[in-house]
Design a protein around this motif. Structure first.
Motif, PDB file in Angstrom:
ATOM      1  N   TYR A  47     -67.721 -23.969  27.589  1.00 48.17           N
ATOM      2  CA  TYR A  47     -66.921 -23.865  26.367  1.00 48.17           C
ATOM      3  C   TYR A  47     -65.501 -23.354  26.619  1.00 48.17           C
ATOM      4  O   TYR A  47     -64.532 -23.980  26.216  1.00 48.17           O
ATOM      5  CB  TYR A  47     -67.620 -22.944  25.348  1.00 48.17           C
ATOM      6  N   ILE A  48     -65.382 -22.228  27.254  1.00 48.10           N
ATOM      7  CA  ILE A  48     -64.113 -21.510  27.302  1.00 48.10           C
ATOM      8  C   ILE A  48     -63.130 -22.091  28.317  1.00 48.10           C
ATOM      9  O   ILE A  48     -61.939 -22.225  28.028  1.00 48.10           O
ATOM     10  CB  ILE A  48     -64.371 -20.014  27.554  1.00 48.10           C
ATOM     11  N   SER A  49     -63.600 -22.479  29.493  1.00 48.93           N
ATOM     12  CA  SER A  49     -62.682 -22.913  30.550  1.00 48.93           C
ATOM     13  C   SER A  49     -61.904 -24.179  30.196  1.00 48.93           C
ATOM     14  O   SER A  49     -60.823 -24.402  30.719  1.00 48.93           O
ATOM     15  CB  SER A  49     -63.439 -23.118  31.867  1.00 48.93           C
ATOM     16  N   ASN A  50     -62.410 -24.988  29.298  1.00 45.95           N
ATOM     17  CA  ASN A  50     -61.726 -26.233  28.914  1.00 45.95           C
ATOM     18  C   ASN A  50     -60.878 -26.089  27.650  1.00 45.95           C
ATOM     19  O   ASN A  50     -60.399 -27.079  27.119  1.00 45.95           O
ATOM     20  CB  ASN A  50     -62.740 -27.360  28.728  1.00 45.95           C
ATOM     21  N   GLY A  51     -60.763 -24.863  27.143  1.00 46.25           N
ATOM     22  CA  GLY A  51     -59.926 -24.657  25.955  1.00 46.25           C
ATOM     23  C   GLY A  51     -60.691 -24.493  24.668  1.00 46.25           C
ATOM     24  O   GLY A  51     -60.087 -24.353  23.602  1.00 46.25           O
ATOM     25  N   GLY A  52     -62.014 -24.506  24.734  1.00 42.85           N
ATOM     26  CA  GLY A  52     -62.820 -24.236  23.557  1.00 42.85           C
ATOM     27  C   GLY A  52     -63.118 -22.747  23.468  1.00 42.85           C
ATOM     28  O   GLY A  52     -62.465 -21.937  24.126  1.00 42.85           O
ATOM     29  N   ASN A  53     -64.136 -22.396  22.684  1.00 42.11           N
ATOM     30  CA  ASN A  53     -64.501 -20.997  22.575  1.00 42.11           C
ATOM     31  C   ASN A  53     -65.895 -20.872  21.993  1.00 42.11           C
ATOM     32  O   ASN A  53     -66.475 -21.864  21.518  1.00 42.11           O
ATOM     33  CB  ASN A  53     -63.494 -20.229  21.708  1.00 42.11           C
ATOM     34  N   PHE A  54     -66.436 -19.665  22.047  1.00 37.98           N
ATOM     35  CA  PHE A  54     -67.767 -19.373  21.521  1.00 37.98           C
ATOM     36  C   PHE A  54     -67.664 -18.031  20.811  1.00 37.98           C
ATOM     37  O   PHE A  54     -67.165 -17.064  21.384  1.00 37.98           O
ATOM     38  CB  PHE A  54     -68.769 -19.275  22.680  1.00 37.98           C
ATOM     39  N   PHE A  55     -68.081 -18.002  19.547  1.00 39.70           N
ATOM     40  CA  PHE A  55     -67.969 -16.802  18.731  1.00 39.70           C
ATOM     41  C   PHE A  55     -69.343 -16.326  18.286  1.00 39.70           C
ATOM     42  O   PHE A  55     -70.241 -17.138  18.022  1.00 39.70           O
ATOM     43  CB  PHE A  55     -67.111 -17.077  17.486  1.00 39.70           C
ATOM     44  N   THR A  66     -73.849 -17.532  15.406  1.00 35.23           N
ATOM     45  CA  THR A  66     -73.008 -18.101  16.456  1.00 35.23           C
ATOM     46  C   THR A  66     -72.318 -19.364  15.964  1.00 35.23           C
ATOM     47  O   THR A  66     -72.792 -20.041  15.044  1.00 35.23           O
ATOM     48  CB  THR A  66     -73.826 -18.485  17.710  1.00 35.23           C
ATOM     49  N   ILE A  67     -71.221 -19.684  16.618  1.00 33.86           N
ATOM     50  CA  ILE A  67     -70.550 -20.972  16.467  1.00 33.86           C
ATOM     51  C   ILE A  67     -69.714 -21.189  17.723  1.00 33.86           C
ATOM     52  O   ILE A  67     -69.186 -20.222  18.284  1.00 33.86           O
ATOM     53  CB  ILE A  67     -69.669 -21.048  15.196  1.00 33.86           C
ATOM     54  N   ALA A  68     -69.638 -22.429  18.163  1.00 33.63           N
ATOM     55  CA  ALA A  68     -68.891 -22.723  19.383  1.00 33.63           C
ATOM     56  C   ALA A  68     -68.064 -23.987  19.198  1.00 33.63           C
ATOM     57  O   ALA A  68     -68.346 -24.811  18.327  1.00 33.63           O
ATOM     58  CB  ALA A  68     -69.852 -22.898  20.562  1.00 33.63           C
ATOM     59  N   LEU A  69     -67.054 -24.111  20.048  1.00 37.34           N
ATOM     60  CA  LEU A  69     -66.201 -25.294  20.055  1.00 37.34           C
ATOM     61  C   LEU A  69     -66.070 -25.795  21.479  1.00 37.34           C
ATOM     62  O   LEU A  69     -65.690 -25.047  22.375  1.00 37.34           O
ATOM     63  CB  LEU A  69     -64.804 -24.965  19.513  1.00 37.34           C
ATOM     64  N   VAL A  70     -66.410 -27.069  21.674  1.00 36.99           N
ATOM     65  CA  VAL A  70     -66.179 -27.747  22.944  1.00 36.99           C
ATOM     66  C   VAL A  70     -64.902 -28.557  22.764  1.00 36.99           C
ATOM     67  O   VAL A  70     -64.840 -29.434  21.897  1.00 36.99           O
ATOM     68  CB  VAL A  70     -67.336 -28.716  23.305  1.00 36.99           C
ATOM     69  N   LYS A  71     -63.894 -28.256  23.547  1.00 35.85           N
ATOM     70  CA  LYS A  71     -62.674 -29.069  23.513  1.00 35.85           C
ATOM     71  C   LYS A  71     -62.889 -30.213  24.500  1.00 35.85           C
ATOM     72  O   LYS A  71     -63.086 -29.989  25.687  1.00 35.85           O
ATOM     73  CB  LYS A  71     -61.451 -28.240  23.904  1.00 35.85           C
ATOM     74  N   PHE A  72     -62.866 -31.440  23.984  1.00 37.50           N
ATOM     75  CA  PHE A  72     -63.168 -32.571  24.856  1.00 37.50           C
ATOM     76  C   PHE A  72     -62.000 -33.540  25.011  1.00 37.50           C
ATOM     77  O   PHE A  72     -62.114 -34.547  25.709  1.00 37.50           O
ATOM     78  CB  PHE A  72     -64.428 -33.314  24.383  1.00 37.50           C
TER      79      PHE A  72
END
Length: 162
Positions: A47-55, A66-72
């Motif tokens: 998640y984090i290394s590509n510019g997304g995040n996890f909360f 929880t909620i997460a974002l995958v930046k693809f």
């Protein structure tokens, strides 16, 4: 009741895995294992290394959502792992909405204009939640080529933020 929403990392893997698997398996009878979700064991890499995040949403030291974002892509991301513990759902606590708002704010601040997600048809309340927040149902073939499809997902949504 005070709930703090903060970024989480690999150090929170056990809490995250326990929360998510319990909801998936025991509450919604979704046949899925940790082996089907290796991203949960590599939060920072996936998640984090590509510019997304996890909360995570925490009440005291207990993870309750929880909620997460995958930046693809340069300006596109996928919402993943939006779960709230059953006893903390609803307007009384507003945890789902607060998690969602934090993630959308993160998208705005980081130039992510196109947000997609996949979910499971049995999660009707989640689908209503996404629609109330401006998402529209799309067909699977309308997803971007780089969208990271989860095997169990069968309903897809998108929103353009700008």
């Amino acid at each position: 009741m005070t709930v703090d929403i903060k970024e989480v990392s690999n150090s929170n893997e056990n809490q995250i895995t326990e929360l998510i698997l319990n909801i998936q398996k025991n509450e919604f009878n979704i046949s899925i294992s940790i082996e089907d979700q290796p991203d949960l064991l590599a939060i920072e890499d996936f998640y984090i290394s590509n510019g997304g995040n996890f909360f995570g949403a925490f009440k005291d030291d207990e993870l309750v959502g929880t909620i997460a974002l995958v930046k693809f892509d340069n300006n596109s991301g996928a919402i993943r792992k939006m779960f709230v513990k059953k006893e903390f759902r609803g307007k009384e606590f507003n945890i789902a909405q607060n998690l969602f708002d934090v993630l959308i704010d993160y998208c705005h601040r980081n130039g992510i204009d196109n947000v997609f997600l996949g979910t499971v048809s049995v999660l009707k309340a989640a689908q209503r939640f996404y629609e109330r927040n401006g998402f529209e149902i799309i067909e699977k073939n309308q997803l971007p080529d780089k969208f990271p499809v989860m095997g169990s997902d069968d309903v897809f949504f998108s929103i353009k933020l700008n």
